[in-house]
Write a protein that holds these residues in place. Structure first.
Motif, short mmCIF file in Angstrom:
data_model
loop_
_atom_site.label_atom_id
_atom_site.label_comp_id
_atom_site.label_asym_id
_atom_site.label_seq_id
_atom_site.Cartn_x
_atom_site.Cartn_y
_atom_site.Cartn_z
N GLY A 193 -1.30 -8.07 9.01
CA GLY A 193 -1.54 -9.66 7.56
C GLY A 193 -2.11 -9.62 7.65
O GLY A 193 -2.71 -9.18 5.38
N THR B 281 6.47 -5.24 0.86
CA THR B 281 5.19 -5.25 0.13
C THR B 281 4.63 -3.92 0.95
O THR B 281 4.19 -3.29 0.16
CB THR B 281 3.88 -6.06 1.53
OG1 THR B 281 3.88 -6.21 2.70
CG2 THR B 281 4.31 -7.46 1.57
N ALA B 282 5.40 -3.17 2.11
CA ALA B 282 5.57 -1.40 2.35
C ALA B 282 5.63 -0.83 1.03
O ALA B 282 5.08 -0.19 0.96
CB ALA B 282 6.28 -1.67 3.63
N LEU C 242 2.03 -8.48 -4.86
CA LEU C 242 1.62 -7.62 -3.50
C LEU C 242 0.88 -9.03 -2.96
O LEU C 242 1.33 -9.22 -2.00
CB LEU C 242 1.02 -6.64 -3.44
CG LEU C 242 1.86 -5.69 -3.32
CD1 LEU C 242 0.77 -4.06 -3.72
CD2 LEU C 242 2.66 -5.02 -2.71
N MET D 196 7.47 -9.25 3.79
CA MET D 196 6.77 -8.37 4.76
C MET D 196 6.63 -6.69 4.61
O MET D 196 6.10 -6.03 3.96
CB MET D 196 6.03 -8.70 6.23
CG MET D 196 4.81 -7.52 6.50
SD MET D 196 3.56 -8.10 5.63
CE MET D 196 2.81 -9.09 6.16
N ILE E 113 2.35 -11.06 0.65
CA ILE E 113 1.71 -10.24 1.48
C ILE E 113 1.21 -12.38 2.40
O ILE E 113 1.17 -12.20 3.28
CB ILE E 113 0.28 -9.57 1.80
CG1 ILE E 113 0.71 -8.31 1.36
CG2 ILE E 113 -0.63 -9.28 3.15
CD1 ILE E 113 -0.29 -7.50 1.26
N SER F 33 3.85 -1.11 -2.27
CA SER F 33 2.53 -0.80 -2.15
C SER F 33 2.79 0.51 -2.43
O SER F 33 1.58 1.38 -3.24
CB SER F 33 1.79 -0.99 -1.11
OG SER F 33 2.30 -0.03 0.49
N GLY G 58 -3.85 -6.59 5.53
CA GLY G 58 -3.40 -6.15 4.50
C GLY G 58 -3.99 -7.10 3.01
O GLY G 58 -4.18 -6.23 2.13
N GLY H 183 2.36 -3.06 6.26
CA GLY H 183 3.96 -3.74 6.19
C GLY H 183 4.38 -3.27 6.48
O GLY H 183 5.60 -4.67 7.22
N THR H 184 4.91 -2.09 6.83
CA THR H 184 5.89 -1.42 7.98
C THR H 184 5.64 -2.02 9.60
O THR H 184 6.37 -2.61 9.89
CB THR H 184 5.64 0.00 7.60
OG1 THR H 184 6.10 0.39 6.62
CG2 THR H 184 7.07 0.73 8.50
#
Length: 527
Positions: A447, A511-512, A319, A508, A323, A515, A450, A417-418
């Motif tokens: 970001g 990553t959502a 992750l 990106m 990110i 997670s 995050g 992330g979204t």
């Protein structure tokens, strides 16, 4: 029969440990008893120059490029390499610094690391060629990785679970404030016509002075950390409970105004008895000091690479890599993108256009057409835009600090992330400078938050003896991503306008999804 005797012996040992620890406090109970007060606020203030130096090391090149491109003969690939080289240095030293910090302590690495970093920043400020600057930035990145990881762990270990996640958000605010200061310094220093020679052959320009000024936070941080105590959690982990108790008493006294001897806890649990490795540690301390601590430190890494911690280390490292790949690629190129927009509008009588048309200014075909290298110093709007993005990021951290305990880290990471992925996609369609600024602000804000949410997850998921090492490994993977992204971005930009924005947007968004597989760590006490 032998098996039964072993079980009886183990039971007697566990009972003896329980009786010995009866009435003693563990770390979480002790740090909670110190309250939150003046010491914690002082620690946050001290973290400001420390956090600034970490951000300055990785970000200054973004503002140096337009001013130094003629002096150093920089092309698009050179700029990508200079952005990436700091992360290459950080990546190459991740495990080294994490290991040293977990075996020798946080404090020592903080002040030594910041002093050495300042030395390399000063060296970079005297650079006369692209090669010297690149080498200086590599070693600066190599060094700053240690103090950065130690700072995150050090600050966390002076706060109880109630405040720990919020303090990570405060660190994020500090880092974002540094990104406000960088363009502010650039606006005052870089447009000034500075051109003189020292020591017969060192030519100094405005960008040299700019780099020299950015060494000051590291010097200040190194000086301050000499006078701060060691982390009490680290002291307890290494069996120095008397020293840890003295630190707790000092913090309690500063926070409450009461004498240290009124601290309600008089005895701390021996944490070494909860860890098989600590038994070896005690023998090592008796037999040979730091040399044995080094040897035992390496054997302590094994739990990271076997279940149940293996799954966690893979998740947090993956992750963090994704990110930071997406965030730091666009973040470090944003000043250059705004410089291209500024140059387009400057040379077209203030006329704006869609983002892709304005980015043609920095495309290779246009670079080769110009026979004379000219620096446009009329670029105040570039620095103003950068300050706006940084200010929005600071505001985002303030909001996130109040939401992190409400939403939880997993849910917050999914939302961030979204939002970041969608912002990068839409950025490709930006039809004006204002729209570009709004979308870039949203992207960098979510970001950056995050990254710091992930660090608070790391602190919660792993035990003290492995915590700084894990932070270093996660950041090493993150910097691998940042390095890759900055090397890739110029290549993608040469192929067309859509490729870079779609790539970082997709990364990106991924990553959502990933997670969602993280364990729930909210409000977890330090182990």
């Amino acid at each position: 029969m032998v098996h039964k005797n072993l079980e009886d012996e183990r039971g007697r040992e566990e009972k003896a440990v329980f009786i010995e620890n009866l009435g003693t406090a563990n770390f979480e109970e002790a740090i909670s008893a110190t309250k939150f007060g003046r010491f914690n606020l002082l620690l946050i203030l001290i973290a400001i120059p420390a956090g600034f130096s970490s951000v300055f090391e990785a970000t200054t090149m973004s503002y140096v490029f337009p001013a130094a491109q003629c002096d150093l003969g920089l092309d698009l690939n050179n700029k990508g390499l200079l952005n990436a080289i700091t992360y290459i240095g950080m990546m190459s030293s991740g495990l080294i610094w994490g290991y040293l910090c977990d075996t020798l302590g946080r404090k020592k690495l903080l002040y030594i690391g910041f002093f050495i970093d300042a030395l390399f920043v000063i060296t970079s400020s005297l650079s006369q060629t692209f090669t010297v600057l690149m080498i200086s930035k590599f070693f600066g990145g190599f060094i700053i990785n240690g103090p950065f990881a130690a700072l995150t762990t050090y600050v966390s270990e002076f706060h109880c679970a109630k405040y720990r996640a919020r303090v990570q958000m405060v660190l994020g605010i500090i880092f974002s404030s540094a990104t406000v200061c960088l363009p502010l310094l650039a606006q005052f220093i870089l447009p000034v016509d500075i051109n003189f020679t020292i020591l017969n052959n060192l030519r100094i320009h405005s960008w040299n002075v700019y780099l020299l000024v950015t060494a000051l936070p590291a010097l200040l941080a190194g000086l301050i950390f000499i006078f701060l105590p060691e982390s009490p959690k680290f002291l307890m982990t290494t069996g120095k409970n008397d020293e840890a108790l003295a630190v707790f008493q000092m913090v309690y006294s500063m926070n409450t105004g009461k004498p240290g001897n009124t601290f309600p806890i008089t005895k701390l649990i021996d944490e070494r008895k909860n860890n098989e490795h600590d038994l070896n540690n005690r023998n090592s301390n008796k037999m040979g000091g730091e040399r044995h601590a080094f040897k035992d430190g390496w054997s302590a890494l094994r739990p990271l690479f076997i279940p149940p911690l293996l799954q966690n280390i893979l998740l947090v490292c993956g992750l963090q890599m994704l990110i930071m790949l997406s965030l730091n690629t666009l973040r470090l190129w944003i000043p250059q993108l705004f410089q291209a927009i500024n140059d387009y509008e400057y040379y077209n009588n203030g006329t704006s256009a869609d983002l892709c048309t304005m980015l043609d200014v920095i495309r290779p075909s246009n670079e080769t057409l110009s026979k004379e290298c000219v620096v446009n110093t009329n670029n105040s709007q570039v620095y103003i835009n950068s300050m706006i993005i940084a200010a929005v990021t600071v505001f985002g951290y303030i909001v996130a600090g109040s939401l992190i305990n409400i939403l939880g880290k997993k849910r917050l990471l999914f939302i961030l992330g979204t939002m970041g992925g969608l912002s990068a996609y839409i950025l490709y369609f930006a039809s004006s400078t204002a729209m570009t600024l709004i979308l870039a602000s949203c992207y960098v804000t979510v970001g950056s938050i995050g990254v710091n949410v992930m660090l608070s997850v790391v602190v919660d998921l792993f035990p003290t003896t492995l915590r700084t090492m894990t932070v270093s490994m996660a950041m090493m993977c993150g910097r691998l991503g940042a390095m890759s992204g900055n090397l890739l971005f110029p290549i993608l930009l040469k192929t067309g306008c859509a490729a870079p924005f779609y790539t970082i947007g997709t990364v990106m968004l991924s990553t959502a999804f990933i997670s969602l597989f993280l364990p729930n760590t909210d409000m977890k006490a330090l182990q």
